[in-house]
Design an enzyme around this catalytic site. Structure first.
Site, PDB file in Angstrom:
ATOM      1  N   GLY A  69      33.640  28.359  -6.044  1.00  0.00           N
ATOM      2  CA  GLY A  69      32.272  27.741  -5.286  1.00  0.00           C
ATOM      3  C   GLY A  69      31.958  26.860  -6.613  1.00  0.00           C
ATOM      4  N   SER A  70      31.713  27.979  -8.208  1.00  0.00           N
ATOM      5  CA  SER A  70      31.586  26.603  -9.513  1.00  0.00           C
ATOM      6  C   SER A  70      32.511  25.292  -9.574  1.00  0.00           C
ATOM      7  CB  SER A  70      31.987  27.140 -10.317  1.00  0.00           C
ATOM      8  OG  SER A  70      31.471  28.401 -10.851  1.00  0.00           O
ATOM      9  N   ASN A 150      21.365  33.066  -3.577  1.00  0.00           N
ATOM     10  CA  ASN A 150      21.832  34.352  -4.463  1.00  0.00           C
ATOM     11  C   ASN A 150      21.469  35.671  -4.821  1.00  0.00           C
ATOM     12  OD1 ASN A 150      22.233  32.579  -6.255  1.00  0.00           O
ATOM     13  ND2 ASN A 150      23.199  33.914  -7.924  1.00  0.00           N
ATOM     14  N   GLN A 178      26.692  31.163  -0.890  1.00  0.00           N
ATOM     15  CA  GLN A 178      26.429  32.111   0.176  1.00  0.00           C
ATOM     16  C   GLN A 178      25.989  32.332   1.412  1.00  0.00           C
ATOM     17  OE1 GLN A 178      25.369  35.733  -1.155  1.00  0.00           O
ATOM     18  NE2 GLN A 178      26.230  34.890  -3.600  1.00  0.00           N
ATOM     19  N   SER A 198      33.561  29.243  -1.460  1.00  0.00           N
ATOM     20  CA  SER A 198      33.897  30.124  -1.594  1.00  0.00           C
ATOM     21  C   SER A 198      34.325  31.120  -0.986  1.00  0.00           C
ATOM     22  CB  SER A 198      32.886  30.181  -3.287  1.00  0.00           C
ATOM     23  OG  SER A 198      33.903  31.660  -3.924  1.00  0.00           O
ATOM     24  N   HIS A 200      35.843  34.081  -1.859  1.00  0.00           N
ATOM     25  CA  HIS A 200      35.151  35.884  -2.850  1.00  0.00           C
ATOM     26  C   HIS A 200      34.219  36.189  -1.822  1.00  0.00           C
ATOM     27  CE1 HIS A 200      33.085  35.607  -6.319  1.00  0.00           C
ATOM     28  NE2 HIS A 200      33.750  35.150  -5.871  1.00  0.00           N
ATOM     29  N   THR A 236      49.698  22.671  -8.248  1.00  0.00           N
ATOM     30  CA  THR A 236      50.348  23.692  -7.536  1.00  0.00           C
ATOM     31  C   THR A 236      49.277  24.028  -6.201  1.00  0.00           C
ATOM     32  OG1 THR A 236      52.443  22.673  -8.457  1.00  0.00           O
ATOM     33  CG2 THR A 236      52.257  24.311  -6.223  1.00  0.00           C
ATOM     34  N   CYS A 323      25.772  36.895 -13.384  1.00  0.00           N
ATOM     35  CA  CYS A 323      26.116  35.780 -14.463  1.00  0.00           C
ATOM     36  C   CYS A 323      25.166  36.216 -16.031  1.00  0.00           C
ATOM     37  CB  CYS A 323      26.284  34.236 -14.261  1.00  0.00           C
ATOM     38  SG  CYS A 323      26.636  33.834 -12.562  1.00  0.00           S
TER      39      CYS A 323
HETATM   40  C1  LIG Z   1      29.371  33.248  -6.795  1.00  0.00           C
HETATM   41  C2  LIG Z   1      28.353  31.795  -6.358  1.00  0.00           C
HETATM   42  C3  LIG Z   1      28.438  30.723  -6.675  1.00  0.00           C
HETATM   43  C4  LIG Z   1      29.869  30.573  -7.775  1.00  0.00           C
HETATM   44  O1  LIG Z   1      31.550  30.888  -6.986  1.00  0.00           O
HETATM   45  P1  LIG Z   1      32.989  31.300  -7.653  1.00  0.00           P
HETATM   46  O2  LIG Z   1      33.638  30.769  -6.402  1.00  0.00           O
HETATM   47  O3  LIG Z   1      32.669  32.235  -8.490  1.00  0.00           O
HETATM   48  O4  LIG Z   1      33.177  30.282  -8.072  1.00  0.00           O
HETATM   49  C5  LIG Z   1      28.688  29.362  -6.921  1.00  0.00           C
HETATM   50  N1  LIG Z   1      27.186  29.155  -5.846  1.00  0.00           N
HETATM   51  C6  LIG Z   1      26.352  30.815  -5.426  1.00  0.00           C
HETATM   52  C7  LIG Z   1      25.157  30.366  -4.352  1.00  0.00           C
HETATM   53  C8  LIG Z   1      27.598  31.763  -5.585  1.00  0.00           C
HETATM   54  O5  LIG Z   1      26.431  32.677  -5.171  1.00  0.00           O
END
Ligand SMILES: *Cc1c(COP(=O)(O)O)cnc(C)c1O
Length: 394
Positions: A69-70, A150, A178, A198, A200, A236, A323
């Protein structure tokens, strides 16, 4: 243990782990290699791209795999800013309660001479599409508004915001980290030009995500090197993670309706129970809210102490965002919805998932009031409030 911190990360499902294991064992070639063994991997990556695209209504060539996500947020924002700059447009509209992966690149752009307008958030955790219409100017090069928050779980009117941007021909990015896997997404219907996701956050592996960029949006590289991801993201490919993400996303989308129904029942039970605690308030609206999100502020307590005592009782939850925990600053999200500093410090976020049960919720509803009462009883501040020396806020 009761895991109620699914907004921070989620558990890998068994099917996802299996798909990744067999990929690591059998399909470990480099997709850029020309021999058959490498090309087999390239085919797996391409099939994954098609399947991820299908889940959000995109075309395969509009999906770029990233580290999460970042990275997707950063690339989307930097790309739109650079595209704008080439046309003399340096005004960006976003909101005060975005994730730091959006706010921090915006801050950097501000130092480079961009004008960043962070829209205020209503105390119910919402942004009115009208605010976007009013903020947009001739020189606006990007609107970036998250799909779902989030911390407080607000679901924003993305489709309407997208329609406004489309009409004014301004690229619209949404941090949908989210939302993906939890809420229906159709980038066509919702007028989305750039979207971050993202794995995870929907039971996929960490360190993998995707950026959707509508055809015709020029991307700026954050990582230069090889020609992977059609030259837009070198390095890669993390093939097992790409496969795991794809399986997780399809699973989440397949079960979305059923999971939402279950979560709504648990959420209602949790909100009703926690509302009985005196001097407590729900953050955000009940109506426009992620099905698994419950966020409260409790007056007279300190979020970190609450978390540690809940941890002793086997409950994993969060206060503010992951964070910001570890720092003493209150959550920028809670401040954005107008919570005073003192109240913002006493926050609790429980983010449920379909694996949580009614029994989990009952245990949480037993533990939280006990811990809140305990912490209030040892607080000098709380004593002052009870003696009338200080006023109650909630
Ligand atoms: C978790 C999150 C991110 C960051 O995602 P990562 O894969 O952990 O870098 C960005 N935006 C929101 C809204 C999130 O909840």
């Amino acid at each position: 243990m009761i895991y109620a911190d699914n907004a921070a990360t989620t558990k890998l499902s068994h099917t996802v782990i299996q798909s990744m294991l067999s990929c690591m064992e059998e399909n470990w070639g480099n997709p850029s290699s020309l021999y058959h063994f490498g090309q087999k991997t390239a085919e797996a990556v391409n099939a994954a791209r098609e399947r991820v695209a299908a889940c959000i209504g995109a075309m395969p060539d509009e999906i770029y795999f990233t580290s999460g996500g970042s990275e997707s947020d950063n690339q989307a924002i930097i790309s739109a800013a650079k595209n704008g700059e080439r046309n003399g447009k340096k005004h960006i509209v976003s909101s005060a309660f975005e994730h730091h992966a959006v706010l921090h690149p915006l801050k950097k752009l501000e130092k480079e001479g961009f004008e960043i307008e962070l829209l205020p958030v209503h105390e119910n955790g919402m942004i009115d599409p009208e605010q976007i219409s009013q903020a947009i100017r001739e020189d606006t090069c990007l609107v970036s508004i998250m799909y779902a928050n989030n911390e407080i779980g607000s679901i924003l009117p993305i489709e309407k915001i997208g329609a406004i941007c489309r009409e004014k021909k301004i690229p619209f990015h949404t941090d949908a980290v989210q939302a993906v896997g939890h809420l229906p997404i159709d980038v066509q219907k919702q007028n989305i030009d750039l979207l971050s996701l993202s794995a995870h956050k929907f039971h996929g592996p960490k360190g993998i995500g995707a950026l959707y960029a509508r055809r015709g949006i020029f991307l700026t590289n954050l990582i230069e090197g090889g020609a992977q991801e059609r030259g837009k993201r070198s390095g890669t490919e993390n093939v097992p993670a790409i496969i795991g993400m794809t399986i997780a996303l399809e699973d989440s989308c397949r079960h979305m309706e059923e999971h939402t129904k279950k979560l709504l029942a648990l959420r209602t039970q949790l909100i009703e129970g926690l509302s009985k605690i005196p001097h407590a308030a729900l953050n955000g609206s009940v109506q426009h809210r992620l099905p698994g999100n419950v966020s409260f502020c409790f007056e007279g307590i300190e979020g970190e102490s609450l978390l540690l005592l809940l941890d002793d009782k086997g409950i994993c939850a969060s206060s503010g965002s992951a964070c910001t925990s570890g720092s003493l600053d209150p959550s920028h999200v809670l401040l954005a919805i107008g919570r005073p500093h003192e109240i913002a410090h006493g926050s609790l976020r429980l983010s449920l998932d379909a694996e949580n049960t009614k029994e989990d919720v009952e245990q949480i509803l037993k533990a939280v009031p006990e811990v809140v009462e305990y912490l209030r009883n040892i607080s000098p501040l709380w004593k002052d409030k009870q003696n009338g020396k200080r006023a109650f806020i909630l």
